[in-house]
Write an enzyme that holds these catalytic residues in place. Structure first.
Site, short mmCIF file in Angstrom:
data_model
loop_
_atom_site.label_atom_id
_atom_site.label_comp_id
_atom_site.label_asym_id
_atom_site.label_seq_id
_atom_site.Cartn_x
_atom_site.Cartn_y
_atom_site.Cartn_z
N LYS A 21 0.86 -1.17 0.00
CA LYS A 21 0.00 0.00 0.00
C LYS A 21 0.90 1.22 0.00
CE LYS A 21 -4.49 1.00 0.54
NZ LYS A 21 -5.69 0.28 0.11
N VAL B 144 -21.98 0.62 -3.89
CA VAL B 144 -21.96 -0.85 -3.82
C VAL B 144 -23.34 -1.37 -3.48
CG1 VAL B 144 -21.02 -2.87 -2.64
CG2 VAL B 144 -19.53 -0.92 -3.11
N ALA B 145 -23.97 -0.80 -2.44
CA ALA B 145 -25.22 -1.36 -1.94
C ALA B 145 -26.36 -1.22 -2.94
CB ALA B 145 -25.59 -0.72 -0.61
N VAL C 3 -27.10 2.91 1.20
CA VAL C 3 -27.41 2.43 -0.16
C VAL C 3 -26.67 3.29 -1.18
CG1 VAL C 3 -29.43 0.95 -0.36
CG2 VAL C 3 -29.76 3.29 0.40
N GLY C 4 -25.35 3.27 -1.07
CA GLY C 4 -24.48 4.02 -1.97
C GLY C 4 -24.12 3.18 -3.20
#
Ligand code: NAD
Length: 361
Positions: free
Chosen positions: A80, A182-183, A179-180
């Site tokens: 990273k 991905v969701a 609920v962005g």
């Protein structure tokens, strides 16, 4: 800062400090383990309050990538990078190009990608100096969210099988937190399969969209922990499985995209004692990295999605190990990753080429 002590603690291979005066580049690259292959992990740009904080973060994140990549079955190690600075005002082309030259100097031991605070444009600047970068506008696979969602969906089905002896999600009550990107994509799969969705978000518009598109039931953000449901899908923020919520959750399965879902490791133990099937976050949300890693072989969508769907089997193995060894699922996942690295290391050791110079002694 006792840097070598920190490296020794979790067996890091290499830490590189990158500085370039004119662009004020201050970056750290951490390579945790390259047993399985080159270290792949994104570059995070963050306004760290101290150099110690940046170093701690990059070390923790690099080790996390070793486990994530190993458990996902990738031939990729863990690394990273962090850039110290405010992504909203400290960025420049010259900064990312200077950083790209450092990446190039590692000759492929570390491959970078987007992360919090960096964008496709930043990857394009890095690409002007090195090919060891994924997620550029030319070769990149774009927004990882839909692919991450596919992995979550498959992983949730594997977890459902472990809990309910059937992987069908039809009629299951699923509480989705956030609920962005991905969701929303996840809810599309769940709705298609006939699940009943209960959603929450701090952004009203996101909630309304889910209610309209999926017939979801909406609840207030704090109420999501108390709803009557079979599955809890944390897809917003970390640390939501904690002393407070663990008493309130009714779900038999926890499967969502958020990173660092367990506030502390001991919460994983509690879930195990309570017979709640917890899909370890770094395994179930590995779709994005699996997809991006495919770029290294020349991106093939079908191959990449097949690997993402395999999260079902990876998690099934995790749940099996957890059951057989009577250990929490997060520990089972860690062991699977560690055992894979160790096995590859051992098998390879036997065939290490002899040091040519030895003949001259
Ligand atoms: P996003 O920002 O699009 O969605 C997150 C949603 O959560 C937003 O709509 C936000 O309003 C909502 N939210 C924030 N705080 C909340 C709260 N307290 N209660 C309810 N809702 C809240 O992010 P995303 O890309 O969909 O990612 C979701 C999670 O999955 C993040 O934790 C992210 O780190 C993780 N993740 C994402 C990916 C990916 O490919 N995008 C990959 C791995 C992990």
């Amino acid at each position: 800062m006792a840097i070598f002590k920190m490296m020794e603690q979790d067996d890091y291979e290499q830490v590189i400090f990158c500085y370039e005066k004119s662009s004020n580049l201050k970056a750290i690259i951490a390579i945790h383990d390259t047993t399985l292959g080159p270290a792949l992990g994104g570059t995070r740009m963050w306004n760290y309050t101290s150099e110690e904080e940046a170093l701690e973060d990059v070390l923790r994140l690099a080790k996390g990538m070793t486990y994530k990549n190993a458990a996902a079955g990738l031939n990729i190690g863990g690394g990273k990078a962090v850039i110290i600075g405010d992504p909203s005002k400290d960025k420049s082309e010259s900064m990312f190009r200077a950083f790209g030259r450092y990446v190039e100097s590692l000759n492929g031991r570390y491959i970078t990608a987007e992360d919090v605070g960096t964008t496709e444009q930043d990857m394009d600047y890095i690409h002007m100096e090195t090919n060891y970068v994924c997620g550029t506008s030319s070769g990149g696979v774009g927004d990882p969210s839909p692919v991450t969602a596919l992995g979550i969906y498959k992983g949730m089905k594997a977890a459902a099988f472990a809990a309910f002896q059937s992987d069908s999600l039809q009629g299951k009550r699923i509480a989705v937190q956030g609920v962005g990107h991905v969701a929303y994509a996840l809810c599309t799969y769940l709705h298609e399969e006939g699940a009943q969705l209960i959603v929450t978000d701090i952004n009203e518009a996101q909630v309304e969209r889910a209610v309209k598109d999926f017939g979801a039931e909406a609840v207030a953000p704090e109420a999501i922990y108390d709803v009557d449901c079979d599955i809890y899908a944390p897809c917003a923020l970390g640390g939501t499985i904690n002393d407070d919520t663990i008493k309130r959750l009714k779900a038999k399965v926890i499967a969502g995209s958020a990173n660092n879902q367990l506030a502390e490791a001991r919460h994983g133990e509690i879930l195990h004692e309570k017979n709640i099937i917890y899909a370890p976050d770094y395994v179930i949300n590995s779709g994005g990295v699996i997809n991006v890693a495919d770029e290294l072989e020349g991106y093939d969508e079908k191959r990449a999605l097949n690997k993402v769907e395999n999260i079902y089997h990876v998690l099934t193995a995790v749940f099996e190990k957890s059951r057989k060894e009577d250990i929490p699922t997060y520990k089972a996942a860690n062991k699977i990753a560690e055992e894979r690295i160790e096995a590859v290391q051992k098998a390879r050791g036997q065939f290490l080429p002899k040091n040519k110079n030895i003949l001259s002694y």
